[in-house]
Design a protein around this motif. Structure first.
Motif, PDB file in Angstrom:
ATOM      1  N   GLY A 108       0.840  -1.195   0.000  1.00  0.00           N
ATOM      2  CA  GLY A 108       0.000   0.000   0.000  1.00  0.00           C
ATOM      3  C   GLY A 108       0.871   1.239   0.000  1.00  0.00           C
ATOM      4  N   ALA A 109       0.257   2.398  -0.250  1.00  0.00           N
ATOM      5  CA  ALA A 109       1.018   3.648  -0.326  1.00  0.00           C
ATOM      6  C   ALA A 109       1.760   3.926   0.983  1.00  0.00           C
ATOM      7  CB  ALA A 109       0.085   4.806  -0.636  1.00  0.00           C
ATOM      8  N   ILE A 110       2.977   4.462   0.869  1.00  0.00           N
ATOM      9  CA  ILE A 110       3.741   4.898   2.039  1.00  0.00           C
ATOM     10  C   ILE A 110       4.044   6.382   1.906  1.00  0.00           C
ATOM     11  CG2 ILE A 110       4.683   2.650   2.620  1.00  0.00           C
ATOM     12  CD1 ILE A 110       7.248   3.351   1.224  1.00  0.00           C
ATOM     13  N   ASP A 111       4.010   7.077   3.018  1.00  0.00           N
ATOM     14  CA  ASP A 111       4.032   8.538   3.027  1.00  0.00           C
ATOM     15  C   ASP A 111       4.928   9.013   4.165  1.00  0.00           C
ATOM     16  OD1 ASP A 111       3.327  11.143   2.428  1.00  0.00           O
ATOM     17  OD2 ASP A 111       1.181  10.883   2.815  1.00  0.00           O
ATOM     18  N   ALA A 112       5.815   9.956   3.887  1.00  0.00           N
ATOM     19  CA  ALA A 112       6.690  10.492   4.928  1.00  0.00           C
ATOM     20  C   ALA A 112       6.779  12.007   4.811  1.00  0.00           C
ATOM     21  CB  ALA A 112       8.085   9.886   4.841  1.00  0.00           C
ATOM     22  N   LEU A 113       6.719  12.691   5.951  1.00  0.00           N
ATOM     23  CA  LEU A 113       6.914  14.138   6.027  1.00  0.00           C
ATOM     24  C   LEU A 113       8.091  14.410   6.954  1.00  0.00           C
ATOM     25  CD1 LEU A 113       3.614  13.694   5.728  1.00  0.00           C
ATOM     26  CD2 LEU A 113       3.634  16.182   5.947  1.00  0.00           C
ATOM     27  N   PHE A 114       8.933  15.334   6.528  1.00  0.00           N
ATOM     28  CA  PHE A 114      10.134  15.697   7.280  1.00  0.00           C
ATOM     29  C   PHE A 114      10.132  17.210   7.484  1.00  0.00           C
ATOM     30  CE2 PHE A 114      10.882  12.236   4.313  1.00  0.00           C
ATOM     31  CZ  PHE A 114      11.421  11.235   5.103  1.00  0.00           C
ATOM     32  N   GLY A 144      14.078  10.156  -2.755  1.00  0.00           N
ATOM     33  CA  GLY A 144      13.809  11.288  -1.882  1.00  0.00           C
ATOM     34  C   GLY A 144      14.326  12.598  -2.423  1.00  0.00           C
ATOM     35  N   PHE A 145      14.505  13.544  -1.496  1.00  0.00           N
ATOM     36  CA  PHE A 145      15.052  14.857  -1.793  1.00  0.00           C
ATOM     37  C   PHE A 145      16.548  14.880  -1.489  1.00  0.00           C
ATOM     38  CE2 PHE A 145      10.609  16.099  -1.089  1.00  0.00           C
ATOM     39  CZ  PHE A 145      10.411  17.065  -2.075  1.00  0.00           C
ATOM     40  N   THR A 146      17.285  15.664  -2.262  1.00  0.00           N
ATOM     41  CA  THR A 146      18.693  15.885  -1.964  1.00  0.00           C
ATOM     42  C   THR A 146      19.053  17.329  -2.287  1.00  0.00           C
ATOM     43  OG1 THR A 146      20.947  15.040  -2.298  1.00  0.00           O
ATOM     44  CG2 THR A 146      19.539  15.163  -4.244  1.00  0.00           C
ATOM     45  N   LEU A 147      20.023  17.830  -1.568  1.00  0.00           N
ATOM     46  CA  LEU A 147      20.526  19.187  -1.787  1.00  0.00           C
ATOM     47  C   LEU A 147      22.012  19.189  -1.480  1.00  0.00           C
ATOM     48  CD1 LEU A 147      19.088  22.584  -0.734  1.00  0.00           C
ATOM     49  CD2 LEU A 147      21.287  21.913   0.211  1.00  0.00           C
ATOM     50  N   ASP A 148      22.785  19.785  -2.362  1.00  0.00           N
ATOM     51  CA  ASP A 148      24.222  19.912  -2.137  1.00  0.00           C
ATOM     52  C   ASP A 148      24.647  21.283  -2.640  1.00  0.00           C
ATOM     53  OD1 ASP A 148      26.989  19.728  -1.941  1.00  0.00           O
ATOM     54  OD2 ASP A 148      26.991  17.595  -2.429  1.00  0.00           O
ATOM     55  N   THR A 149      24.993  22.173  -1.718  1.00  0.00           N
ATOM     56  CA  THR A 149      25.314  23.543  -2.116  1.00  0.00           C
ATOM     57  C   THR A 149      26.678  23.653  -2.782  1.00  0.00           C
ATOM     58  OG1 THR A 149      26.093  23.972   0.137  1.00  0.00           O
ATOM     59  CG2 THR A 149      23.841  24.616  -0.393  1.00  0.00           C
ATOM     60  N   LEU A 150      27.416  22.552  -2.861  1.00  0.00           N
ATOM     61  CA  LEU A 150      28.663  22.559  -3.630  1.00  0.00           C
ATOM     62  C   LEU A 150      28.479  21.916  -5.005  1.00  0.00           C
ATOM     63  CD1 LEU A 150      31.617  21.858  -1.186  1.00  0.00           C
ATOM     64  CD2 LEU A 150      30.728  24.021  -2.025  1.00  0.00           C
ATOM     65  N   ALA A 151      27.229  21.676  -5.405  1.00  0.00           N
ATOM     66  CA  ALA A 151      26.966  21.115  -6.727  1.00  0.00           C
ATOM     67  C   ALA A 151      27.138  22.215  -7.774  1.00  0.00           C
ATOM     68  CB  ALA A 151      25.561  20.535  -6.786  1.00  0.00           C
ATOM     69  N   ARG A 169       7.804  16.393   1.750  1.00  0.00           N
ATOM     70  CA  ARG A 169       6.980  15.184   1.769  1.00  0.00           C
ATOM     71  C   ARG A 169       7.350  14.279   0.606  1.00  0.00           C
ATOM     72  NH1 ARG A 169       0.319  15.059   1.401  1.00  0.00           N
ATOM     73  NH2 ARG A 169       0.061  12.805   1.795  1.00  0.00           N
ATOM     74  N   VAL A 170       7.431  12.977   0.885  1.00  0.00           N
ATOM     75  CA  VAL A 170       7.665  11.952  -0.130  1.00  0.00           C
ATOM     76  C   VAL A 170       6.581  10.893   0.025  1.00  0.00           C
ATOM     77  CG1 VAL A 170       9.268  10.247  -1.071  1.00  0.00           C
ATOM     78  CG2 VAL A 170      10.158  12.354  -0.038  1.00  0.00           C
ATOM     79  N   ARG A 171       5.797  10.696  -1.022  1.00  0.00           N
ATOM     80  CA  ARG A 171       4.727   9.703  -0.996  1.00  0.00           C
ATOM     81  C   ARG A 171       4.917   8.744  -2.169  1.00  0.00           C
ATOM     82  NH1 ARG A 171      -0.557   8.634   0.698  1.00  0.00           N
ATOM     83  NH2 ARG A 171      -1.911   7.700  -0.894  1.00  0.00           N
ATOM     84  N   LEU A 172       4.860   7.452  -1.897  1.00  0.00           N
ATOM     85  CA  LEU A 172       5.068   6.427  -2.918  1.00  0.00           C
ATOM     86  C   LEU A 172       3.837   5.553  -3.029  1.00  0.00           C
ATOM     87  CD1 LEU A 172       8.676   5.257  -1.931  1.00  0.00           C
ATOM     88  CD2 LEU A 172       8.035   7.134  -3.454  1.00  0.00           C
ATOM     89  N   GLU A 173       3.394   5.314  -4.266  1.00  0.00           N
ATOM     90  CA  GLU A 173       2.262   4.443  -4.528  1.00  0.00           C
ATOM     91  C   GLU A 173       2.638   3.436  -5.601  1.00  0.00           C
ATOM     92  OE1 GLU A 173      -1.047   6.751  -5.759  1.00  0.00           O
ATOM     93  OE2 GLU A 173      -1.176   7.920  -3.915  1.00  0.00           O
ATOM     94  N   GLU A 217       5.262  11.065  -5.370  1.00  0.00           N
ATOM     95  CA  GLU A 217       4.841  12.452  -5.210  1.00  0.00           C
ATOM     96  C   GLU A 217       5.820  13.147  -4.264  1.00  0.00           C
ATOM     97  OE1 GLU A 217       0.799  12.979  -3.981  1.00  0.00           O
ATOM     98  OE2 GLU A 217       0.075  11.314  -5.193  1.00  0.00           O
ATOM     99  N   PHE A 218       6.258  14.328  -4.661  1.00  0.00           N
ATOM    100  CA  PHE A 218       7.162  15.133  -3.841  1.00  0.00           C
ATOM    101  C   PHE A 218       6.521  16.502  -3.626  1.00  0.00           C
ATOM    102  CE2 PHE A 218       9.717  12.270  -6.426  1.00  0.00           C
ATOM    103  CZ  PHE A 218      10.575  11.687  -5.497  1.00  0.00           C
ATOM    104  N   SER A 219       6.570  17.012  -2.419  1.00  0.00           N
ATOM    105  CA  SER A 219       6.067  18.365  -2.179  1.00  0.00           C
ATOM    106  C   SER A 219       6.886  19.045  -1.090  1.00  0.00           C
ATOM    107  CB  SER A 219       4.583  18.349  -1.803  1.00  0.00           C
ATOM    108  OG  SER A 219       4.369  17.656  -0.589  1.00  0.00           O
ATOM    109  N   ILE A 220       6.858  20.369  -1.122  1.00  0.00           N
ATOM    110  CA  ILE A 220       7.561  21.196  -0.146  1.00  0.00           C
ATOM    111  C   ILE A 220       6.579  22.222   0.395  1.00  0.00           C
ATOM    112  CG2 ILE A 220       9.480  22.796   0.255  1.00  0.00           C
ATOM    113  CD1 ILE A 220      10.906  21.518  -2.133  1.00  0.00           C
TER     114      ILE A 220
END
Length: 220
Positions: free
Chosen positions: A56-62, A106-113, A151-155, A166-169
């Motif tokens: 079933g769908a899994i959902d995470a908020l950070f 998920g999400f990633t961020l690297d300010t040296l990219a 938020r990362v939601r997988l279905e 689904e990705f949201s901020i």
């Protein structure tokens, strides 16, 4: 600091000199602190890899904030291992992603990219069976010392070895849907990790990690 600590439902892994604490922080906030040396990481993840999209769908908020955006790499989402050899599952140089997980999203961020129009912005990415997916730029950057909720939601999209991601901020101020080639039967766990990209320490505060999953019904 350094080493791994298991506290019930969570495992925190810190490289030598990095640390974690919720002492003297209001409302149960967890603080991950990198060492001042270059490329030091600390990560928190669920103790059990027991979330599966085929169930079933899994959902995470950070809800997170970082004290200093410069020279930092952050990632969060779902991964198939809760330690990742003490490195965050995703890091980016230019437009190239490096993954330490076998399966993760998920999400990633690297300010040296550097040499990339998306430098300093959140990007979405996945890896499946050690094959990296493409990076997608959100165009949204974190604000220094200010909370954001990601938020990362997988279905299960019902088509082969794929999931609908689904990705949201911040409650859909940014919203993206993409199809990710990820094993729908992979056992995953939520995670948040931070690594410094230069010789300076960083504090990443985690207000909460919310995880939920639905279950497939049996109607006949």
């Amino acid at each position: 600091g350094g080493g791994a600590c298991s506290s019930g439902n969570w495992v925190i892994t810190a490289e030598s000199g990095s640390s974690y604490t919720n002492a003297d922080l209001a409302s149960g906030v967890l603080r991950l602190t990198t060492d001042g040396n270059d490329a030091e990481a600390v990560m928190v993840a669920g103790a059990q890899t027991n979330w599966r999209v085929s169930d079933g769908a899994i959902d995470a908020l950070f809800r997170v904030k970082i004290d200093d955006i410069s020279d930092a790499a952050i990632s969060m989402g779902f991964t198939d291992a809760n330690t990742e050899a003490c490195l965050i599952p995703f890091s980016v140089v230019g437009t190239t992603v490096t993954t330490t997980a076998s399966t993760a999203i998920g999400f990633t961020l690297d300010t040296l990219a550097a040499a990339c129009s998306c430098t300093g912005n959140w990007r979405t990415v996945y890896v499946d069976d050690d094959t990296d997916g493409s990076l997608v730029c959100s165009g949204v950057a974190p604000t220094q010392a200010k909370y954001q909720t990601l938020r990362v939601r997988l279905e299960d999209n019902g088509c082969g070895n794929q999931v609908r991601a689904e990705f949201s901020i911040n409650c859909n101020s940014y919203y993206e849907v993409r199809t990710a080639t990820i094993d729908r039967d992979a056992l995953l766990t939520p995670f948040v990790g931070v690594m410094n990209s230069a010789a300076s320490a960083h504090n990443l505060d985690i207000d909460y990690i919310y995880v939920a999953g639905s279950r497939v019904g049996d109607c006949g």
